[in-house]
Design a protein around this motif. Sequence first.
Motif, mmCIF file in Angstrom:
data_model
loop_
_atom_site.group_PDB
_atom_site.id
_atom_site.type_symbol
_atom_site.label_atom_id
_atom_site.label_comp_id
_atom_site.label_asym_id
_atom_site.label_seq_id
_atom_site.Cartn_x
_atom_site.Cartn_y
_atom_site.Cartn_z
ATOM 1 N N GLN A 32 0.826 -1.206 0.000
ATOM 2 C CA GLN A 32 0.000 0.000 0.000
ATOM 3 C C GLN A 32 0.861 1.256 0.000
ATOM 4 O O GLN A 32 0.577 2.214 -0.727
ATOM 5 C CB GLN A 32 -0.943 -0.021 1.204
ATOM 6 N N ASP A 33 1.922 1.268 0.807
ATOM 7 C CA ASP A 33 2.833 2.418 0.839
ATOM 8 C C ASP A 33 3.463 2.644 -0.527
ATOM 9 O O ASP A 33 3.661 3.782 -0.962
ATOM 10 C CB ASP A 33 3.929 2.205 1.889
ATOM 11 N N HIS A 34 3.794 1.539 -1.211
ATOM 12 C CA HIS A 34 4.412 1.624 -2.532
ATOM 13 C C HIS A 34 3.445 2.234 -3.543
ATOM 14 O O HIS A 34 3.829 3.074 -4.363
ATOM 15 C CB HIS A 34 4.829 0.224 -2.979
ATOM 16 N N ILE A 35 2.186 1.850 -3.469
ATOM 17 C CA ILE A 35 1.194 2.322 -4.437
ATOM 18 C C ILE A 35 0.844 3.796 -4.213
ATOM 19 O O ILE A 35 0.669 4.555 -5.168
ATOM 20 C CB ILE A 35 -0.071 1.442 -4.370
ATOM 21 N N VAL A 36 0.761 4.213 -2.960
ATOM 22 C CA VAL A 36 0.377 5.604 -2.689
ATOM 23 C C VAL A 36 1.524 6.584 -2.908
ATOM 24 O O VAL A 36 1.301 7.795 -2.969
ATOM 25 C CB VAL A 36 -0.176 5.789 -1.251
ATOM 26 N N ALA A 37 2.758 6.073 -3.053
ATOM 27 C CA ALA A 37 3.896 6.962 -3.296
ATOM 28 C C ALA A 37 3.640 7.797 -4.555
ATOM 29 O O ALA A 37 3.150 7.271 -5.559
ATOM 30 C CB ALA A 37 5.177 6.155 -3.445
ATOM 31 N N PRO A 38 3.949 9.093 -4.520
ATOM 32 C CA PRO A 38 3.655 9.983 -5.652
ATOM 33 C C PRO A 38 4.224 9.493 -6.985
ATOM 34 O O PRO A 38 3.611 9.702 -8.039
ATOM 35 C CB PRO A 38 4.301 11.306 -5.236
ATOM 36 N N ALA A 39 5.369 8.819 -6.961
ATOM 37 C CA ALA A 39 6.013 8.407 -8.212
ATOM 38 C C ALA A 39 5.364 7.191 -8.850
ATOM 39 O O ALA A 39 5.542 6.947 -10.043
ATOM 40 C CB ALA A 39 7.501 8.111 -7.958
ATOM 41 N N PHE A 40 4.600 6.416 -8.088
ATOM 42 C CA PHE A 40 4.012 5.201 -8.658
ATOM 43 C C PHE A 40 3.000 5.583 -9.741
ATOM 44 O O PHE A 40 2.061 6.341 -9.489
ATOM 45 C CB PHE A 40 3.324 4.378 -7.562
ATOM 46 N N PRO A 41 3.169 5.076 -10.973
ATOM 47 C CA PRO A 41 2.406 5.613 -12.098
ATOM 48 C C PRO A 41 1.006 5.063 -12.315
ATOM 49 O O PRO A 41 0.199 5.696 -12.992
ATOM 50 C CB PRO A 41 3.286 5.262 -13.301
ATOM 51 N N CYS A 42 0.677 3.891 -11.754
ATOM 52 C CA CYS A 42 -0.606 3.276 -12.104
ATOM 53 C C CYS A 42 -1.761 3.917 -11.337
ATOM 54 O O CYS A 42 -1.975 3.631 -10.148
ATOM 55 C CB CYS A 42 -0.587 1.775 -11.858
ATOM 56 N N VAL A 43 -2.508 4.765 -12.013
ATOM 57 C CA VAL A 43 -3.614 5.459 -11.360
ATOM 58 C C VAL A 43 -4.757 4.506 -11.028
ATOM 59 O O VAL A 43 -5.540 4.753 -10.107
ATOM 60 C CB VAL A 43 -4.114 6.637 -12.235
ATOM 61 N N GLY A 44 -4.873 3.407 -11.766
ATOM 62 C CA GLY A 44 -5.901 2.414 -11.470
ATOM 63 C C GLY A 44 -5.673 1.751 -10.121
ATOM 64 O O GLY A 44 -6.609 1.562 -9.337
ATOM 65 N N ALA A 45 -4.408 1.378 -9.847
ATOM 66 C CA ALA A 45 -4.071 0.771 -8.555
ATOM 67 C C ALA A 45 -4.295 1.763 -7.423
ATOM 68 O O ALA A 45 -4.775 1.402 -6.344
ATOM 69 C CB ALA A 45 -2.618 0.298 -8.563
ATOM 70 N N LYS A 46 -3.960 3.027 -7.658
ATOM 71 C CA LYS A 46 -4.186 4.064 -6.650
ATOM 72 C C LYS A 46 -5.680 4.204 -6.354
ATOM 73 O O LYS A 46 -6.093 4.346 -5.201
ATOM 74 C CB LYS A 46 -3.612 5.393 -7.136
ATOM 75 N N ALA A 47 -6.498 4.153 -7.407
ATOM 76 C CA ALA A 47 -7.939 4.270 -7.229
ATOM 77 C C ALA A 47 -8.500 3.075 -6.470
ATOM 78 O O ALA A 47 -9.354 3.233 -5.588
ATOM 79 C CB ALA A 47 -8.620 4.410 -8.588
ATOM 80 N N ALA A 48 -8.013 1.867 -6.798
ATOM 81 C CA ALA A 48 -8.478 0.663 -6.108
ATOM 82 C C ALA A 48 -8.146 0.740 -4.624
ATOM 83 O O ALA A 48 -8.977 0.416 -3.762
ATOM 84 C CB ALA A 48 -7.857 -0.577 -6.738
ATOM 85 N N LEU A 197 0.899 6.438 -18.950
ATOM 86 C CA LEU A 197 2.090 6.565 -19.794
ATOM 87 C C LEU A 197 2.871 7.832 -19.468
ATOM 88 O O LEU A 197 4.114 7.818 -19.432
ATOM 89 C CB LEU A 197 1.682 6.553 -21.265
ATOM 90 N N VAL A 198 2.170 8.924 -19.229
ATOM 91 C CA VAL A 198 2.844 10.181 -18.886
ATOM 92 C C VAL A 198 3.576 10.051 -17.555
ATOM 93 O O VAL A 198 4.726 10.487 -17.409
ATOM 94 C CB VAL A 198 1.815 11.342 -18.831
ATOM 95 N N ARG A 199 2.927 9.451 -16.576
ATOM 96 C CA ARG A 199 3.550 9.263 -15.261
ATOM 97 C C ARG A 199 4.734 8.304 -15.352
ATOM 98 O O ARG A 199 5.756 8.501 -14.703
ATOM 99 C CB ARG A 199 2.507 8.744 -14.261
ATOM 100 N N ASP A 200 4.600 7.265 -16.173
ATOM 101 C CA ASP A 200 5.696 6.307 -16.355
ATOM 102 C C ASP A 200 6.892 6.985 -17.020
ATOM 103 O O ASP A 200 8.042 6.751 -16.647
ATOM 104 C CB ASP A 200 5.213 5.125 -17.203
#
Length: 243
Positions: A32-48, A197-200
């Motif tokens: 969870q900490d990894h996903i919420v980190a600002p640099a993590f690009p997958c917005v779908g995982a953040k939303a989930a 893609l932009v975040r990646d």
Amino acid sequence: GAPAPPDADNETECSMFPWTHKSQVQLEAELQDHIVAPAFPCVGAKAALARGNLVTLACNRIDSAWDDLRVHDALLGFTSAYKDQPGLFRSFAAVFEGPEDLSEEAFEHALWDRVQSLSDKDAWRGQDYDKRVSADPTNPHFSLSFGGEAYFIVGLHPRASRPARRFKYPSLIFNLHDQFEQLRAEGKYETMREKILVRDEALAGSRNPMLERHGENSEARQYSGRAVGDQWVAPFEYHGEKA
């Protein structure tokens, strides 16, 4: 009597021992900490995660069949819950405590070993393959299927060449294919894909060349995160009855 499921002897033996040194709570929290980190690009995982729809299962080793039956049980439960109440941004994550030193090739090998074992259990348990997708990993419309629902897998591990795929523990994130179709139907898929893609690109300095739309090329090429050539073929074969 009925034949034993694949790897049944191994799992019965292993169930007598503690299955992980790290706790479910610890591995879940670190993901969870990894996903919420600002640099993590997958917005779908953040939303989930933000919606409380990321289900996590702590496992032992990704290069072992130790937890395959537990993972498949959890996948069937996750699939059933989705069918009862469909909705966007839901993911299931199997987080393995190790090994942490797998090369990209070794991680890819372990990923497909787990995938094959899980698929074999699905077939053994009489689950139908999702008829909306192909079971042939060379087909552009290929997806995996568990409990009758198609899934796309995102592999994470410490030594991934793409920063977006790096995580302290080897992990398999199972994303429902039906959710991508919902986003397409609502006209939101391309916008979300471009955001990722932009975040990646901001994270890695370049866009991931392996990312393709479903139907353009087999999605199997994207699962492990390793860049593969045109001649690469997924080491997977569906052993159930073809639809």
